[in-house]
Each structure stands twice: as structure tokens, then as C-alpha cells.
Scaffold this motif. Structure first.
Motif, PDB file in Angstrom:
ATOM      1  N   GLU A 115       0.085   4.406  -0.307  1.00  0.00           N
ATOM      2  CA  GLU A 115      -0.410   5.556   0.448  1.00  0.00           C
ATOM      3  C   GLU A 115       0.033   5.465   1.914  1.00  0.00           C
ATOM      4  O   GLU A 115       0.521   6.439   2.502  1.00  0.00           O
ATOM      5  CB  GLU A 115      -1.933   5.639   0.367  1.00  0.00           C
ATOM      6  CG  GLU A 115      -2.465   6.098  -0.986  1.00  0.00           C
ATOM      7  CD  GLU A 115      -2.418   4.999  -2.029  1.00  0.00           C
ATOM      8  OE1 GLU A 115      -2.295   3.813  -1.645  1.00  0.00           O
ATOM      9  OE2 GLU A 115      -2.471   5.327  -3.236  1.00  0.00           O
ATOM     10  N   ALA A 116      -0.135   4.294   2.503  1.00  0.00           N
ATOM     11  CA  ALA A 116       0.269   4.096   3.901  1.00  0.00           C
ATOM     12  C   ALA A 116       1.743   3.744   4.011  1.00  0.00           C
ATOM     13  O   ALA A 116       2.290   3.697   5.120  1.00  0.00           O
ATOM     14  CB  ALA A 116      -0.576   2.989   4.530  1.00  0.00           C
ATOM     15  N   GLU A 117       2.384   3.455   2.858  1.00  0.00           N
ATOM     16  CA  GLU A 117       3.800   3.078   2.791  1.00  0.00           C
ATOM     17  C   GLU A 117       4.094   1.864   3.670  1.00  0.00           C
ATOM     18  O   GLU A 117       5.017   1.859   4.487  1.00  0.00           O
ATOM     19  CB  GLU A 117       4.693   4.268   3.174  1.00  0.00           C
ATOM     20  CG  GLU A 117       4.575   5.431   2.205  1.00  0.00           C
ATOM     21  CD  GLU A 117       5.636   6.501   2.429  1.00  0.00           C
ATOM     22  OE1 GLU A 117       6.346   6.422   3.449  1.00  0.00           O
ATOM     23  OE2 GLU A 117       5.760   7.397   1.567  1.00  0.00           O
ATOM     24  N   ASN A 164       0.864  -1.173   0.000  1.00  0.00           N
ATOM     25  CA  ASN A 164       0.000   0.000   0.000  1.00  0.00           C
ATOM     26  C   ASN A 164       0.904   1.227   0.000  1.00  0.00           C
ATOM     27  O   ASN A 164       1.561   1.525   0.998  1.00  0.00           O
ATOM     28  CB  ASN A 164      -0.916  -0.002   1.236  1.00  0.00           C
ATOM     29  CG  ASN A 164      -1.918   1.129   1.222  1.00  0.00           C
ATOM     30  OD1 ASN A 164      -1.548   2.293   1.238  1.00  0.00           O
ATOM     31  ND2 ASN A 164      -3.200   0.784   1.190  1.00  0.00           N
ATOM     32  N   TYR A 185      -2.713   3.855  11.162  1.00  0.00           N
ATOM     33  CA  TYR A 185      -2.569   4.284   9.777  1.00  0.00           C
ATOM     34  C   TYR A 185      -3.652   5.288   9.408  1.00  0.00           C
ATOM     35  O   TYR A 185      -4.844   5.020   9.561  1.00  0.00           O
ATOM     36  CB  TYR A 185      -2.583   3.069   8.851  1.00  0.00           C
ATOM     37  CG  TYR A 185      -1.530   2.063   9.243  1.00  0.00           C
ATOM     38  CD1 TYR A 185      -0.200   2.265   8.894  1.00  0.00           C
ATOM     39  CD2 TYR A 185      -1.859   0.949  10.012  1.00  0.00           C
ATOM     40  CE1 TYR A 185       0.787   1.376   9.295  1.00  0.00           C
ATOM     41  CE2 TYR A 185      -0.883   0.052  10.409  1.00  0.00           C
ATOM     42  CZ  TYR A 185       0.439   0.268  10.053  1.00  0.00           C
ATOM     43  OH  TYR A 185       1.407  -0.606  10.463  1.00  0.00           O
ATOM     44  N   ASP A 186      -3.228   6.435   8.929  1.00  0.00           N
ATOM     45  CA  ASP A 186      -4.141   7.523   8.602  1.00  0.00           C
ATOM     46  C   ASP A 186      -4.594   7.418   7.152  1.00  0.00           C
ATOM     47  O   ASP A 186      -4.321   8.292   6.318  1.00  0.00           O
ATOM     48  CB  ASP A 186      -3.456   8.873   8.856  1.00  0.00           C
ATOM     49  CG  ASP A 186      -4.415  10.039   8.689  1.00  0.00           C
ATOM     50  OD1 ASP A 186      -5.629   9.808   8.807  1.00  0.00           O
ATOM     51  OD2 ASP A 186      -3.944  11.162   8.431  1.00  0.00           O
ATOM     52  N   CYS A 187      -5.261   6.320   6.826  1.00  0.00           N
ATOM     53  CA  CYS A 187      -5.801   6.137   5.487  1.00  0.00           C
ATOM     54  C   CYS A 187      -6.893   5.077   5.536  1.00  0.00           C
ATOM     55  O   CYS A 187      -6.952   4.268   6.477  1.00  0.00           O
ATOM     56  CB  CYS A 187      -4.717   5.741   4.483  1.00  0.00           C
ATOM     57  SG  CYS A 187      -4.006   4.117   4.762  1.00  0.00           S
ATOM     58  N   ARG A 193      -5.034  -1.144  13.034  1.00  0.00           N
ATOM     59  CA  ARG A 193      -5.482  -0.235  11.974  1.00  0.00           C
ATOM     60  C   ARG A 193      -5.413   1.225  12.400  1.00  0.00           C
ATOM     61  O   ARG A 193      -5.246   2.127  11.560  1.00  0.00           O
ATOM     62  CB  ARG A 193      -6.913  -0.608  11.583  1.00  0.00           C
ATOM     63  CG  ARG A 193      -7.424   0.081  10.335  1.00  0.00           C
ATOM     64  CD  ARG A 193      -8.704  -0.560   9.858  1.00  0.00           C
ATOM     65  NE  ARG A 193      -9.150  -0.042   8.588  1.00  0.00           N
ATOM     66  CZ  ARG A 193      -9.999  -0.667   7.800  1.00  0.00           C
ATOM     67  NH1 ARG A 193     -10.480  -1.858   8.173  1.00  0.00           N
ATOM     68  NH2 ARG A 193     -10.391  -0.144   6.651  1.00  0.00           N
TER      69      ARG A 193
END
Length: 270
Positions: free
Chosen positions: A108-110, A106, A239-241, A236
Motif C-alpha cells: 500500500e505504501a510501496e 508494504n 506515509y499516507d497509510c 511515519r
């Protein structure tokens, strides 16, 4: 060694951010391959075969890069003794050609979904790992649609794939470097129920020995990797996504803290 597909995480300098790269070897076209094989059968010395780099090889994506140890001549990468140019291509988000690769990362969350040893002995762990922690590492992709899925991960309806860093599963009691001892190790102990062994040499070289090299069968009905319990560690809230509802990241985050007897026992909630 696990049944898998090779991957590589490359530093941000190449594409501006950490990317998962999939192995893609540049291979000769049919006409060049035919000439190369005729040469091998007649002389058995591929070192003397002269390639036309511009015309003899199939095209590859513009983003293709050659493997690190490949030889060059006049700025062009040279094929190895098999007539291939080992290399890599970046795995884009939602890639159709590399859909199983893209399912475990992912951007976006790297983070990437990784299988490794848990801190508790005898326990495996599946967890998201920051891409920054696995830069410049090679890994293996395992799962439902990889090499007949010897570990029983997922199903056709719900495929499951994971990354395994090279060297993550170190052999505790390796056999002596004698054929009979290695055969006995593969056939006589639970730790030997693996696809093969990779020796990591002090000079950085890797030496791989597959069960097939010794006339032993693979896959096995029961594997060492599938004989150990596994726990899911995926908080979860860190993670800011928003993970897509059908993604492996969403499904595994819903299993946070759950423990399964074997990898093949992992089931997602409907």
C-alpha cells in the motif's frame, strides 16, 4: 555476503505493480531424481541426461517464472546441472508460506524495510525504501527465522526480518585472489567475520566464495555486521497509510531516530 534467502523486486509490467519475489526452484519428482542420480553416478555427465519436462518435475504455482539466465528448449525452461530450474514466485500480502518475506514489504505504501550503510562511516541504517528505487534488484532476506539467525535479530516472540540489497556492503580492503591471502583475511581481520565474499565481475557474473569452501566455520559468535551501531530512520508522517499495529513497519516507525550498539540490541516497545 550475508546469511540469507534470495529475493527480487520485479518491475510493474509483470503483475501491474512492483512485487517482491521469492526464490523457488522447480525440482524433479522422486522418480525422476532417482534416475538422474543414477545417471550421474554412472556417467558423471548430466549434459546428456534427457528430461521429460512435462512429467519429471514437481508442479509450481501458475505465477512461477524462470530465472533470467535459464536456458530454454522448444519454449520450455531447462534444468541446470543439478537438475533444478531456478525461478521466482511473487510474495502476496499476508502470505503464509512466505510470511517472513511479506513482513518486510508494504504494497500500500510501496516501501520495503532495508538494512544499508548510513551516510556516516561505520554506522548502519534501517529505513523504509521506496519500491521504485529497488526495482530489478536482487536482495537478501535476513532475520530471526532465516538460517539460524547469525545476527541475533529479534526473538521468537517478536521476529525481526530485513532486506539487504546485493552489493550494499562492499569490502573496503579485499584480499588478493590467492588462497592463503583469502584465508588470512577471513581469520585475521574484523571485516572478514562474514559468511563469504561475492565478486561482481564486469560481465555481470557473480562469483561466490563461502567460508565452508575453505574449511572455515559459520556462523561465528561475533560477526562483522553485528559489530557496528545501527540507527532507525523512519518518519511515519511521510506515509499516507495506517500501518498494522503488529507489523514491523509500525514497530520501526516508533523507533525513529533511535540508535543501537548492535543489530541484536534492537528491541520494540511493549
Amino acid at each position: 555476503m550475508v546469511t540469507s534467502v534470495n529475493c527480487w523486486f520485479l518491475s510493474p509490467e509483470t503483475l501491474g505493480q512492483p512485487y517482491l519475489w521469492a526464490r523457488l526452484d522447480r525440482k524433479p519428482n522422486k522418480q525422476a531424481e532417482k534416475k538422474f542420480k543414477q545417471f550421474l553416478y554412472s556417467l558423471e555427465d548430466c549434459k546428456e541426461f534427457v528430461w521429460n519436462i512435462e512429467e519429471d518435475f514437481k508442479p509450481v504455482p501458475d505465477t512461477w517464472i524462470p530465472a533470467k539466465d535459464i536456458e530454454f528448449c522448444n519454449g520450455n525452461p531447462l534444468p541446470d546441472e543439478n537438475g533444478h530450474m531456478p525461478g521466482w514466485v511473487p510474495v502476496e500480502k499476508n502470505s503464509k508460506q512466505y510470511c517472513w518475506h511479506s513482513s518486510v514489504v508494504n504494497y500500500e505504501a510501496e516501501i520495503a524495510l532495508v538494512l544499508k550503510h548510513h551516510a556516516d562511516p561505520g554506522l548502519l541504517e534501517i529505513s523504509p525504501v521506496p519500491l521504485s528505487e529497488i526495482l530489478e534488484q536482487t536482495l537478501e532476506l535476513i532475520g530471526t527465522n532465516i538460517n539460524a539467525n547469525p545476527y541475533g535479530l529479534g526473538s521468537k516472540k517478536q521476529p525481526v526480518h530485513l532486506l539487504v540489497p546485493h552489493g550494499a556492503f562492499e569490502i573496503k580492503n579485499p584480499p588478493a585472489l590467492k588462497q592463503n591471502d583469502i584465508l588470512s583475511w577471513f581469520e585475521g581481520c574484523s571485516e572478514g567475520k562474514v559468511e563469504g565474499i561475492v565478486w561482481h565481475c564486469n560481465d555481470g557474473c557473480l562469483i561466490k566464495l563461502h567460508r565452508h569452501h575453505l574449511g572455515l566455520c559459520w556462523p561465528l559468535a561475533e560477526t562483522y555486521l553485528n559489530s557496528q551501531p545501527v540507527v532507525i530512520s523512519f518518519n511515519r508522517a511521510k506515509y499516507d497509510c495506517d500501518f498494522e499495529p503488529k507489523s514491523l513497519f509500525h514497530h520501526f516507525s516508533n523507533l525513529d531516530g533511535q540508535r543501537f550498539d548492535r543489530l541484536q540490541d534492537i528491541k520494540f516497545n511493549a
